[in-house]
Structure formats: C-alpha cells, structure tokens
Scaffold this motif. Structure first.
Motif, PDB file in Angstrom:
ATOM      1  N   VAL A 218      43.975  38.035  28.981  1.00 43.10           N
ATOM      2  CA  VAL A 218      43.083  39.173  29.267  1.00 43.10           C
ATOM      3  C   VAL A 218      42.136  39.402  28.094  1.00 43.10           C
ATOM      4  CG1 VAL A 218      43.041  41.682  29.581  1.00 43.10           C
ATOM      5  CG2 VAL A 218      44.589  40.294  30.946  1.00 43.10           C
ATOM      6  N   LEU A 219      42.659  39.403  26.882  1.00 45.94           N
ATOM      7  CA  LEU A 219      41.809  39.655  25.716  1.00 45.94           C
ATOM      8  C   LEU A 219      40.786  38.540  25.499  1.00 45.94           C
ATOM      9  CD1 LEU A 219      44.358  41.176  23.183  1.00 45.94           C
ATOM     10  CD2 LEU A 219      42.619  42.356  24.531  1.00 45.94           C
ATOM     11  N   GLU A 220      41.166  37.298  25.741  1.00 47.37           N
ATOM     12  CA  GLU A 220      40.223  36.171  25.612  1.00 47.37           C
ATOM     13  C   GLU A 220      39.030  36.325  26.540  1.00 47.37           C
ATOM     14  OE1 GLU A 220      42.485  32.679  26.536  1.00 47.37           O
ATOM     15  OE2 GLU A 220      43.480  32.641  24.579  1.00 47.37           O
ATOM     16  N   ARG A 221      39.230  37.025  27.646  1.00 47.88           N
ATOM     17  CA  ARG A 221      38.182  37.168  28.656  1.00 47.88           C
ATOM     18  C   ARG A 221      37.528  38.550  28.625  1.00 47.88           C
ATOM     19  NH1 ARG A 221      42.010  33.697  29.802  1.00 47.88           N
ATOM     20  NH2 ARG A 221      41.548  31.811  30.966  1.00 47.88           N
ATOM     21  N   GLY A 222      37.758  39.286  27.537  1.00 49.02           N
ATOM     22  CA  GLY A 222      37.106  40.578  27.376  1.00 49.02           C
ATOM     23  C   GLY A 222      37.641  41.677  28.268  1.00 49.02           C
ATOM     24  N   GLY A 223      38.860  41.541  28.718  1.00 45.35           N
ATOM     25  CA  GLY A 223      39.448  42.548  29.597  1.00 45.35           C
ATOM     26  C   GLY A 223      40.340  43.511  28.855  1.00 45.35           C
ATOM     27  N   GLN A 224      41.059  44.298  29.609  1.00 45.47           N
ATOM     28  CA  GLN A 224      41.984  45.279  29.056  1.00 45.47           C
ATOM     29  C   GLN A 224      43.322  45.153  29.768  1.00 45.47           C
ATOM     30  OE1 GLN A 224      39.976  48.930  29.863  1.00 45.47           O
ATOM     31  NE2 GLN A 224      38.621  48.747  28.108  1.00 45.47           N
ATOM     32  N   LEU A 225      44.386  45.330  28.998  1.00 45.27           N
ATOM     33  CA  LEU A 225      45.734  45.257  29.550  1.00 45.27           C
ATOM     34  C   LEU A 225      46.523  46.465  29.096  1.00 45.27           C
ATOM     35  CD1 LEU A 225      47.960  43.622  31.045  1.00 45.27           C
ATOM     36  CD2 LEU A 225      48.472  42.548  28.860  1.00 45.27           C
TER      37      LEU A 225
ATOM     38  N   ASP B  55      48.678  34.418  36.186  1.00 45.57           N
ATOM     39  CA  ASP B  55      47.575  33.580  35.695  1.00 45.57           C
ATOM     40  C   ASP B  55      46.324  33.769  36.542  1.00 45.57           C
ATOM     41  OD1 ASP B  55      49.097  32.641  33.627  1.00 45.57           O
ATOM     42  OD2 ASP B  55      49.374  30.627  34.451  1.00 45.57           O
ATOM     43  N   ARG B  56      46.481  33.893  37.839  1.00 45.37           N
ATOM     44  CA  ARG B  56      45.336  34.089  38.723  1.00 45.37           C
ATOM     45  C   ARG B  56      44.637  35.416  38.408  1.00 45.37           C
ATOM     46  NH1 ARG B  56      47.365  33.741  44.223  1.00 45.37           N
ATOM     47  NH2 ARG B  56      48.013  31.721  43.483  1.00 45.37           N
ATOM     48  N   VAL B  57      45.417  36.477  38.244  1.00 43.91           N
ATOM     49  CA  VAL B  57      44.854  37.800  37.958  1.00 43.91           C
ATOM     50  C   VAL B  57      44.184  37.823  36.582  1.00 43.91           C
ATOM     51  CG1 VAL B  57      45.485  40.205  37.458  1.00 43.91           C
ATOM     52  CG2 VAL B  57      46.383  39.067  39.497  1.00 43.91           C
ATOM     53  N   THR B  58      44.785  37.198  35.603  1.00 43.62           N
ATOM     54  CA  THR B  58      44.260  37.249  34.237  1.00 43.62           C
ATOM     55  C   THR B  58      43.173  36.219  33.974  1.00 43.62           C
ATOM     56  OG1 THR B  58      46.052  35.836  33.401  1.00 43.62           O
ATOM     57  CG2 THR B  58      46.392  38.237  33.308  1.00 43.62           C
ATOM     58  N   ALA B  59      42.788  35.446  34.961  1.00 42.34           N
ATOM     59  CA  ALA B  59      41.722  34.448  34.798  1.00 42.34           C
ATOM     60  C   ALA B  59      40.334  35.066  34.941  1.00 42.34           C
ATOM     61  CB  ALA B  59      41.886  33.322  35.814  1.00 42.34           C
ATOM     62  N   ARG B  60      40.255  36.284  35.452  1.00 41.22           N
ATOM     63  CA  ARG B  60      38.966  36.931  35.708  1.00 41.22           C
ATOM     64  C   ARG B  60      38.385  37.519  34.425  1.00 41.22           C
ATOM     65  NH1 ARG B  60      41.964  40.202  40.164  1.00 41.22           N
ATOM     66  NH2 ARG B  60      42.529  38.501  41.547  1.00 41.22           N
ATOM     67  N   GLU B  61      37.076  37.381  34.256  1.00 41.57           N
ATOM     68  CA  GLU B  61      36.374  37.962  33.110  1.00 41.57           C
ATOM     69  C   GLU B  61      36.378  39.484  33.210  1.00 41.57           C
ATOM     70  OE1 GLU B  61      34.999  36.438  30.406  1.00 41.57           O
ATOM     71  OE2 GLU B  61      35.833  34.561  31.181  1.00 41.57           O
ATOM     72  N   GLY B  62      36.652  40.141  32.091  1.00 43.00           N
ATOM     73  CA  GLY B  62      36.538  41.591  32.011  1.00 43.00           C
ATOM     74  C   GLY B  62      37.468  42.379  32.901  1.00 43.00           C
ATOM     75  N   THR B  63      38.537  41.779  33.346  1.00 43.52           N
ATOM     76  CA  THR B  63      39.447  42.463  34.268  1.00 43.52           C
ATOM     77  C   THR B  63      40.259  43.538  33.550  1.00 43.52           C
ATOM     78  OG1 THR B  63      41.047  42.098  36.031  1.00 43.52           O
ATOM     79  CG2 THR B  63      41.401  40.869  34.016  1.00 43.52           C
ATOM     80  N   ARG B  64      40.594  44.570  34.287  1.00 46.45           N
ATOM     81  CA  ARG B  64      41.502  45.612  33.803  1.00 46.45           C
ATOM     82  C   ARG B  64      42.822  45.425  34.527  1.00 46.45           C
ATOM     83  NH1 ARG B  64      39.458  51.190  34.803  1.00 46.45           N
ATOM     84  NH2 ARG B  64      41.344  51.707  33.669  1.00 46.45           N
ATOM     85  N   VAL B  65      43.878  45.188  33.754  1.00 51.11           N
ATOM     86  CA  VAL B  65      45.185  44.889  34.320  1.00 51.11           C
ATOM     87  C   VAL B  65      46.213  45.884  33.784  1.00 51.11           C
ATOM     88  CG1 VAL B  65      47.028  43.149  34.472  1.00 51.11           C
ATOM     89  CG2 VAL B  65      44.631  42.424  34.464  1.00 51.11           C
ATOM     90  N   VAL B  66      47.088  46.327  34.674  1.00 56.28           N
ATOM     91  CA  VAL B  66      48.231  47.143  34.290  1.00 56.28           C
ATOM     92  C   VAL B  66      49.481  46.403  34.739  1.00 56.28           C
ATOM     93  CG1 VAL B  66      49.474  49.320  34.606  1.00 56.28           C
ATOM     94  CG2 VAL B  66      46.966  49.318  34.482  1.00 56.28           C
ATOM     95  N   ILE B  67      50.399  46.179  33.812  1.00 59.81           N
ATOM     96  CA  ILE B  67      51.694  45.601  34.166  1.00 59.81           C
ATOM     97  C   ILE B  67      52.702  46.745  34.168  1.00 59.81           C
ATOM     98  CG2 ILE B  67      53.523  43.988  33.537  1.00 59.81           C
ATOM     99  CD1 ILE B  67      51.374  42.187  32.334  1.00 59.81           C
ATOM    100  N   ASP B  68      53.266  46.980  35.339  1.00 59.56           N
ATOM    101  CA  ASP B  68      54.170  48.099  35.572  1.00 59.56           C
ATOM    102  C   ASP B  68      55.608  47.586  35.591  1.00 59.56           C
ATOM    103  OD1 ASP B  68      55.671  50.187  36.626  1.00 59.56           O
ATOM    104  OD2 ASP B  68      54.337  50.547  38.323  1.00 59.56           O
ATOM    105  N   LEU B  69      56.396  48.013  34.601  1.00 59.93           N
ATOM    106  CA  LEU B  69      57.794  47.600  34.505  1.00 59.93           C
ATOM    107  C   LEU B  69      58.756  48.718  34.926  1.00 59.93           C
ATOM    108  CD1 LEU B  69      57.756  45.766  31.038  1.00 59.93           C
ATOM    109  CD2 LEU B  69      57.354  44.806  33.310  1.00 59.93           C
ATOM    110  N   LEU B  70      58.256  49.742  35.588  1.00 51.83           N
ATOM    111  CA  LEU B  70      59.101  50.887  35.939  1.00 51.83           C
ATOM    112  C   LEU B  70      60.251  50.525  36.876  1.00 51.83           C
ATOM    113  CD1 LEU B  70      56.441  53.727  36.337  1.00 51.83           C
ATOM    114  CD2 LEU B  70      58.032  53.335  34.423  1.00 51.83           C
ATOM    115  N   HIS B  71      60.104  49.445  37.644  1.00 52.14           N
ATOM    116  CA  HIS B  71      61.135  49.054  38.608  1.00 52.14           C
ATOM    117  C   HIS B  71      61.922  47.830  38.145  1.00 52.14           C
ATOM    118  CE1 HIS B  71      59.460  51.974  41.343  1.00 52.14           C
ATOM    119  NE2 HIS B  71      58.274  51.497  41.049  1.00 52.14           N
ATOM    120  N   VAL B  72      61.895  47.577  36.837  1.00 50.25           N
ATOM    121  CA  VAL B  72      62.601  46.428  36.266  1.00 50.25           C
ATOM    122  C   VAL B  72      63.971  46.880  35.770  1.00 50.25           C
ATOM    123  CG1 VAL B  72      62.596  44.787  34.351  1.00 50.25           C
ATOM    124  CG2 VAL B  72      60.517  45.162  35.677  1.00 50.25           C
ATOM    125  N   ASP B  73      65.011  46.139  36.174  1.00 49.51           N
ATOM    126  CA  ASP B  73      66.385  46.445  35.769  1.00 49.51           C
ATOM    127  C   ASP B  73      66.832  45.633  34.564  1.00 49.51           C
ATOM    128  OD1 ASP B  73      66.642  48.078  38.095  1.00 49.51           O
ATOM    129  OD2 ASP B  73      67.068  46.277  39.266  1.00 49.51           O
TER     130      ASP B  73
END
Length: 130
Positions: free
Chosen positions: A81-88, A46-64
C-alpha cells in the motif's frame, strides 16, 4: 442524511470478507489466521493492495487466533500500500493479537484502532513510512 444499513458481504473464503465503506476497501479477517488461512487470503490481499492510492482497512475484530503468518500478511499489505501511495489502517482489540503486534513492533508501524468507524473516519491517517 440517513445512511443505509450495510449488508454483510458474502465471504470470499472462510477467513475473509471484502467490502467497500466510505471510500475504503475493508478486508475483514475472521477465525484463526494461521498458515492455511494466510494462503487463502494472500491472493485477495495482493489484488486489493495492487491499486495505486488505495485506502485499505484490515479489520481483525473477528479474529480468534493470529500467528506469524498473519503478521506476514500485515507487513506485506503495508509495504504494498505504501509503495503505491495509499493508506492502510488496522482495527484490532483482541488482547493476545495486540500483544503480538506490540512485541514484534508492528503496532509502531501500523497502530491498531479500536473500531472500524475510527479507521474509516481517518482519511488523513498514515500508516508510517517504508
């Protein structure tokens, strides 16, 4: 130009590491993503996705393991992310997790990429519309 090797970030929780790479905030999920892990991860997400226009990558490569709690995290992150004009972007190669993403339709809204480099190299990539 030579890139410096990236240092492994210290874990924020047992299931999450966050670091910056090529202008993106990368959330690296690890281990079993179930309701207990989702409860740990949610405030950071939530903290990371609260920023306007942020670019976020969620990496699941280490998920079992990835259950509906993990899906809720992804849906929530995408919406915020989309509500704030960012990219995921999503990175995932685990066959069972990919199957869950496909069955639930999330792979249509947030197409998984095979590598972190692929996600970081797509600045114009979109994560769909709300």
């Amino acid at each position: 130009m030579r890139q410096e090797p990236r240092q492994d970030p210290a874990p924020l929780t047992r299931h999450l590491r966050i670091h910056q790479d090529r202008g993106c905030t990368v959330l690296e999920l690890r281990g079993e993503i179930d309701i207990a892990a989702a409860t740990e991860i949610a405030p950071y997400l939530d903290r990371v996705t609260a920023r306007e226009g942020t670019r976020v990558v969620i990496d699941l490569l280490h998920v079992d393991f990835f259950d509906c709690s993990g899906l809720r995290l992804l849906y929530r992150a995408r919406g915020r992310v989309l509500e704030r004009g960012g990219q995921l972007q999503l990175v995932c190669t685990h066959p069972l997790t990919l199957r869950v993403l496909k069955v639930t339709g999330l792979s249509q809204l947030l197409p998984p990429l095979a590598t972190l480099d692929a996600a970081l190299g797509q600045p114009e990539a979109t994560s769909g519309s709300l």
